[in-house]
Design an enzyme around this catalytic site. Structure first.
Site, mmCIF file in Angstrom:
data_model
loop_
_atom_site.group_PDB
_atom_site.id
_atom_site.type_symbol
_atom_site.label_atom_id
_atom_site.label_comp_id
_atom_site.label_asym_id
_atom_site.label_seq_id
_atom_site.Cartn_x
_atom_site.Cartn_y
_atom_site.Cartn_z
ATOM 1 N N SER A 1 0.846 -1.184 0.000
ATOM 2 C CA SER A 1 0.000 0.000 0.000
ATOM 3 C C SER A 1 0.892 1.247 0.000
ATOM 4 O O SER A 1 1.683 1.412 -0.925
ATOM 5 C CB SER A 1 -0.971 -0.038 1.171
ATOM 6 O OG SER A 1 -1.976 0.926 1.031
ATOM 7 N N HIS B 1 -6.703 -5.621 -2.158
ATOM 8 C CA HIS B 1 -5.617 -4.813 -1.576
ATOM 9 C C HIS B 1 -4.815 -5.666 -0.598
ATOM 10 O O HIS B 1 -4.855 -5.488 0.623
ATOM 11 C CB HIS B 1 -6.213 -3.597 -0.882
ATOM 12 C CG HIS B 1 -5.210 -2.523 -0.594
ATOM 13 N ND1 HIS B 1 -4.474 -1.906 -1.569
ATOM 14 C CD2 HIS B 1 -4.810 -1.952 0.579
ATOM 15 C CE1 HIS B 1 -3.681 -1.006 -1.032
ATOM 16 N NE2 HIS B 1 -3.857 -1.022 0.276
ATOM 17 N N ASP C 1 -8.141 -4.789 -6.578
ATOM 18 C CA ASP C 1 -7.809 -3.756 -5.592
ATOM 19 C C ASP C 1 -8.593 -2.478 -5.897
ATOM 20 O O ASP C 1 -8.493 -1.930 -6.998
ATOM 21 C CB ASP C 1 -6.314 -3.477 -5.659
ATOM 22 C CG ASP C 1 -5.799 -2.667 -4.475
ATOM 23 O OD1 ASP C 1 -6.601 -1.983 -3.826
ATOM 24 O OD2 ASP C 1 -4.578 -2.710 -4.225
#
Length: 651
Positions: A472, A591, A559
């Site tokens: 991330s 994600h 995602d």
């Protein structure tokens, strides 16, 4: 000299396979315990009498996506849980009875349900936020968990970001970003409408929020950094608005709190500078917390309580041991072992974690964590080691002193692991967070480089063998490290990372609408010329030609936070400039990699990738790629070379 041969190589699967058990939750009456464990390789909900776990049985039998979030309903006969599809984060709220009968309470494929509360006296009723009318905003419903029948309580045409309900599920407080730019407001229910009770400036938004209303309904609790640097907790009189400070910490924000299950009053709070510290409100609770820390030689958190407050499920946290749980009977003082998340590691030689404070170049204190291979006997290695800089996500999150499976896996492969709470990280006060505003790829990255330089000066890291890895925001940081400082890191591993800040801000999930102004305030505003220039300058995509060192990229195709196009576009740019990259995509993930087969497969590739460029230890691939949906979208030839002699991958 350290001897890596003295520490056995722990199999990858031991770190990354499904936990044996996790997330225990007591029923309100204390008779039952529900937790998560695998059924045919997929995490599901199990239940047993609290005093006889040998009678455990699976309540759910999900076969596709694992369950990660569940709550015991106040009926004592039902468990609620969330479930999405292939990582799309459209979570439906489900209910399963102790008889195994399950019902989807929010049967809409494109809905993100939020459980807001359970009725204290009518146990079949729960408050749920649903965004099926408008994907940007959640309406407030009361749902009967027996039938799925729902009743609209508040249609959210006022663009409210979050609701707080009381023990009877009546709306009492709310927060909104409406007409506030990057600031916000706390609203109070007057009986007919929400009215503003508190205005919040942009710098205070991340840690200023209404928490909950007490059972009597005559007070509410507020976490706030308004007028101070560190967030504290107040008790606020409902009628007069008088605030009473009940918990604060000199160096860190209040980040957690305990609530008396009978009165809903706050009994203790927690803050973390280097390690968790409890701030006691109720002396009796404080005595039990201190006793637990002393007896268990660990930091602890209370994960669940019985309605009478007599039974606590205690989470035990140490960086050199996997998570485990105990049951405390506060009446007798008895502490009973429940289970460990990874019992195969309970007797393994794992690595200690050292908290260190490193000075940034402008004098800012950076709380960091250094983990050395378990073969090292002190806080510094006998000689410089290959090192992995592991960057946390968020970025408004933080690294902590606790078990981290990535850290222990890498340390077992004979790497030093450095985790840096760079400016912008959460928990250290708003000035520290504000220091990261519009510094993505700027001073936030400088902090990582300063910590790397510290590790070289301290004899921790071999400057020729340092990697950067993260997911991330951490994936973005790994891209930045490769593109902006190509001579520092010998290789990089960005996972579900951002490469173009403009496209990231142009495509957020619709239910992030309430936070959009904060993102623009803290990252850069794509609606202004100066903002666009900043976002371009801080986007690794535009520096792809500067990447010269090996890179391994992982992404989930579904995602919704950092879309797979973020990795697609930099891979295309690198190919255009003939920069080598290995790019792995998982079509059934979002994600992150929630399916253990996918996670283990990526870690197998990553382990051999790091061994090639850092020189650490590696376990043969074996069959660790077999239960994976991976697609190799770039760098198949390089990957095949790295995996020579191992199970082949279809390119």
């Amino acid at each position: 000299m350290s001897n890596e041969r003295t520490i056995p190589l722990i199999p990858r699967r031991t770190f990354f396979e499904n936990a044996s058990a996790s997330s225990p939750q007591l029923s309100p009456d204390g008779r039952w315990l529900a937790w998560l464990a695998a059924v045919d390789g997929v995490m599901n909900i199990w239940v047993a009498p609290r005093d006889d776990l040998t009678r455990a049985r699976a309540l759910t039998r999900q076969t596709d996506r694992p369950i990660f979030t569940h709550w015991f309903a106040r009926t004592n006969e039902h468990v609620l849980f969330l479930k999405d599809r292939d990582g799309d984060e459209n979570y439906n709220l489900w209910c399963v009875g102790l008889d195994g009968a399950a019902r989807n309470l929010t049967p809409c494929p494109d809905l993100f349900a939020i459980l807001l509360g359970m009725h204290h006296d009518d146990p079949h009723l729960v408050a749920v936020g649903m965004n099926d009318r408008d994907a940007r905003w959640h309406d407030l419903y009361i749902v009967d968990i027996r039938t799925g029948e729902r009743r609209l309580v508040y249609e959210n045409t006022d663009e409210i970001a979050s609701f707080v309900v009381d023990s009877a599920l009546r709306p009492r407080l709310a927060a909104t970003m409406r007409d506030r730019g990057s600031g916000s407001a706390i609203l109070k229910w007057s009986g007919a409408a929400f009215e503003e009770a508190m205005s919040i400036e942009a710098d205070d938004v991340l840690v200023t929020e209404p928490l909950h209303v007490n059972r009597a309904g005559d007070a509410w609790f507020l976490r706030s950094s308004v007028g101070r640097d560190k967030a504290v907790v107040f008790r606020v009189d409902w009628t007069t608005g008088t605030r009473t400070l009940i918990a604060s910490h000199e160096k860190a924000d209040i980040s957690g709190w305990m609530i008396d299950p009978r009165t809903y009053e706050v009994t203790a709070a927690c803050a973390e500078y280097i390690r968790d510290e409890w701030i006691v409100v109720d002396p009796a609770v404080g005595r039990d917390l201190m006793m637990l820390e002393r007896e268990l030689d660990a930091t602890i958190e209370i994960e669940s309580q019985s309605d009478d407050g007599a039974l606590w499920v205690v989470g035990v946290k140490r960086p050199d041991r996997p998570y485990s749980w105990r049951l405390l009977d506060r009446r007798s003082g008895a502490i009973t072992f429940l289970f460990s998340a990874r019992p195969k590691l309970d007797e393994a030689k794992l690595a200690p974690m050292h908290g260190v404070v490193i000075k940034a170049r402008d004098g800012l204190d950076l709380v960091c964590y250094l983990t050395l291979p378990a073969s090292e006997t002190g806080a510094r290695p006998a000689h410089p080691l290959p090192m992995v800089v592991l960057v946390h996500g968020g970025p408004w999150a933080r690294d902590s002193w606790r078990y981290n499976r990535d850290v222990q896996w890498l340390a077992n492969r004979n790497y030093a692991v450095l985790q840096v709470n760079f400016r912008g990280s959460a928990g250290f006060g708003k000035a520290f967070t504000r220091a990261g505003d519009r510094e993505w790829g700027g001073k936030m990255h400088d902090d990582l480089i300063d910590a790397v330089n510290w590790s070289i000066e301290e004899g921790v890291a071999d400057p020729e063998r340092i990697a950067i890895y993260g997911a991330s925001y951490g994936g973005y940081a790994a891209f930045v490290g490769a593109a902006f400082t190509p001579d520092v890191f010998c290789c990089s591993v960005p996972v579900v990372g951002i490469t173009n800040l403009e496209t990231m801000l142009a495509n957020p999930p619709p239910y992030w609408t309430s936070f959009y102004e904060q993102e623009c305030h803290r990252i850069g505003d794509p609606r202004t010329p100066d903002g666009v220039a900043l976002l371009k300058a801080r986007s690794p995509l535009h520096r792809a030609g500067d990447i010269t060192r090996p890179m391994l990229i992982g992404h989930g195709a579904n995602d919704v936070r950092c879309k797979v196009s973020e990795s697609d576009q930099i891979v295309a740019a690198m190919a255009e400039k003939h920069v080598p990259v290995i790019y792995v995509v998982y079509p059934d993930e979002g994600h992150g990699f929630d399916r253990p087969g996918n996670d283990i497969a990526f870690k197998a590739v990553m382990e051999l990738f790091l061994a090639r460029y850092l020189g650490g230890r590696a376990e043969p691939v074996g069959d660790d790629l077999d239960d994976s949906s991976h697609e190799i979208r770039a760098g198949g030839a390089v990957l095949q070379e790295i995996l020579a002699g191992a199970t082949s991958l279809a390119t």
